[in-house]
Design an enzyme around this catalytic site. Structure first.
Site, PDB file in Angstrom:
ATOM      1  N   GLY A 116      41.785  19.588  36.441  1.00 47.92           N
ATOM      2  CA  GLY A 116      42.121  18.294  37.004  1.00 47.92           C
ATOM      3  C   GLY A 116      41.814  18.161  38.479  1.00 47.92           C
ATOM      4  O   GLY A 116      41.889  17.088  39.043  1.00 47.92           O
TER       5      GLY A 116
ATOM      6  N   GLU B 144      26.658  22.025  48.700  1.00 55.68           N
ATOM      7  CA  GLU B 144      27.375  23.218  49.150  1.00 55.68           C
ATOM      8  C   GLU B 144      26.632  23.873  50.302  1.00 55.68           C
ATOM      9  O   GLU B 144      27.237  24.244  51.304  1.00 55.68           O
ATOM     10  CB  GLU B 144      27.482  24.251  48.020  1.00 55.68           C
ATOM     11  CG  GLU B 144      28.533  24.013  47.004  1.00 55.68           C
ATOM     12  CD  GLU B 144      28.536  25.094  45.928  1.00 55.68           C
ATOM     13  OE1 GLU B 144      29.091  24.805  44.865  1.00 55.68           O
ATOM     14  OE2 GLU B 144      27.989  26.199  46.129  1.00 55.68           O
TER      15      GLU B 144
ATOM     16  N   ARG C  99      23.658  29.025  41.333  1.00 58.36           N
ATOM     17  CA  ARG C  99      23.336  28.108  40.227  1.00 58.36           C
ATOM     18  C   ARG C  99      23.882  28.760  38.964  1.00 58.36           C
ATOM     19  O   ARG C  99      23.339  29.744  38.469  1.00 58.36           O
ATOM     20  CB  ARG C  99      21.826  27.892  40.148  1.00 58.36           C
ATOM     21  CG  ARG C  99      21.386  26.954  39.057  1.00 58.36           C
ATOM     22  CD  ARG C  99      21.655  25.503  39.452  1.00 58.36           C
ATOM     23  NE  ARG C  99      20.989  24.592  38.506  1.00 58.36           N
ATOM     24  CZ  ARG C  99      21.648  23.693  37.797  1.00 58.36           C
ATOM     25  NH1 ARG C  99      22.950  23.564  37.922  1.00 58.36           N
ATOM     26  NH2 ARG C  99      20.993  22.910  36.972  1.00 58.36           N
ATOM     27  N   GLY C 100      24.967  28.225  38.439  1.00 60.26           N
ATOM     28  CA  GLY C 100      25.715  28.851  37.363  1.00 60.26           C
ATOM     29  C   GLY C 100      24.924  29.216  36.127  1.00 60.26           C
ATOM     30  O   GLY C 100      25.050  30.321  35.608  1.00 60.26           O
TER      31      GLY C 100
ATOM     32  N   THR D 170      22.703  32.471  36.916  1.00 59.31           N
ATOM     33  CA  THR D 170      23.185  33.781  37.371  1.00 59.31           C
ATOM     34  C   THR D 170      24.651  34.080  37.087  1.00 59.31           C
ATOM     35  O   THR D 170      25.088  35.197  37.317  1.00 59.31           O
ATOM     36  CB  THR D 170      22.959  33.934  38.891  1.00 59.31           C
ATOM     37  OG1 THR D 170      23.810  33.028  39.589  1.00 59.31           O
ATOM     38  CG2 THR D 170      21.504  33.724  39.275  1.00 59.31           C
ATOM     39  N   ARG D 171      25.413  33.099  36.589  1.00 58.28           N
ATOM     40  CA  ARG D 171      26.860  33.305  36.440  1.00 58.28           C
ATOM     41  C   ARG D 171      27.198  34.531  35.587  1.00 58.28           C
ATOM     42  O   ARG D 171      28.081  35.308  35.923  1.00 58.28           O
ATOM     43  CB  ARG D 171      27.529  32.077  35.818  1.00 58.28           C
ATOM     44  CG  ARG D 171      29.038  32.268  35.628  1.00 58.28           C
ATOM     45  CD  ARG D 171      29.718  31.099  34.955  1.00 58.28           C
ATOM     46  NE  ARG D 171      29.502  29.843  35.628  1.00 58.28           N
ATOM     47  CZ  ARG D 171      30.218  29.415  36.672  1.00 58.28           C
ATOM     48  NH1 ARG D 171      31.181  30.186  37.157  1.00 58.28           N
ATOM     49  NH2 ARG D 171      29.963  28.249  37.214  1.00 58.28           N
TER      50      ARG D 171
END
Length: 162
Positions: A54, A88, A22-23, A26-27
């Site tokens: 894109g 995912e 989950r960005g 924790t990114r």
């Protein structure tokens, strides 16, 4: 995860590891440190910031999962609040079953039983995405099953960012 010997290797893949996380949680801390450590060990890692502009996100992510020997899933408190993360995870579990891919869960400040049973704050996040979801009951059940199966896997429990 200091050595590469714990990873499954096969010839029909592009990446050694796919990182699912989950960005917003924790990114810029745990995930970025893990990604850097894997790169230092020359482990080819897919992280979503390498997508070309894109390019459709969903098809690209699904293809990257299929082309990865291993998936490291970083379960954080709000992981289950993201339909993308849940989709995912369903694909990751599917690839584990059908292609023999390895799934390595990291329970980052969450209890594995909360992931498995969708309880606690993790369960609250899952409840919100279920309420706001336009997915069918079948889709929600796929998410629930994937969370249960992943929560049953042996993994690492991290109560802090170290």
């Amino acid at each position: 995860m200091a050595s590469t010997s714990s990873f499954a290797f096969s010839s029909n893949t592009t990446y050694d590891v796919f990182l699912s996380f989950r960005g917003i949680e924790t990114r810029h801390n745990f995930t970025s440190h893990l990604h850097a450590a894997l790169c230092r060990k020359n482990i080819t890692t897919f992280i979503d910031d390498i997508l070309e502009r894109g390019e459709g996100i969903s098809p690209a992510l699904m293809k990257a999962i299929e082309e990865s020997k291993n998936s490291v899933v970083i379960f954080s408190e709000n992981y289950a609040s993201s339909r993308w993360c849940l989709d995912e995870l369903v694909k990751i579990i599917d690839c584990e079953k059908k292609l023999g891919r390895k799934v390595l869960p990291i329970f980052y400040r969450v209890n594995p039983s909360d992931v498995r049973k969708q309880t606690g704050k993790f369960g609250e996040a899952f409840g919100k995405v279920k309420e706001n979801s336009k997915h069918s009951l079948d889709g929600v059940e796929k998410w629930r099953t994937a969370l249960m199966e992943a929560g049953n896997l042996s993994g690492w429990v991290s109560s802090d960012s170290r």
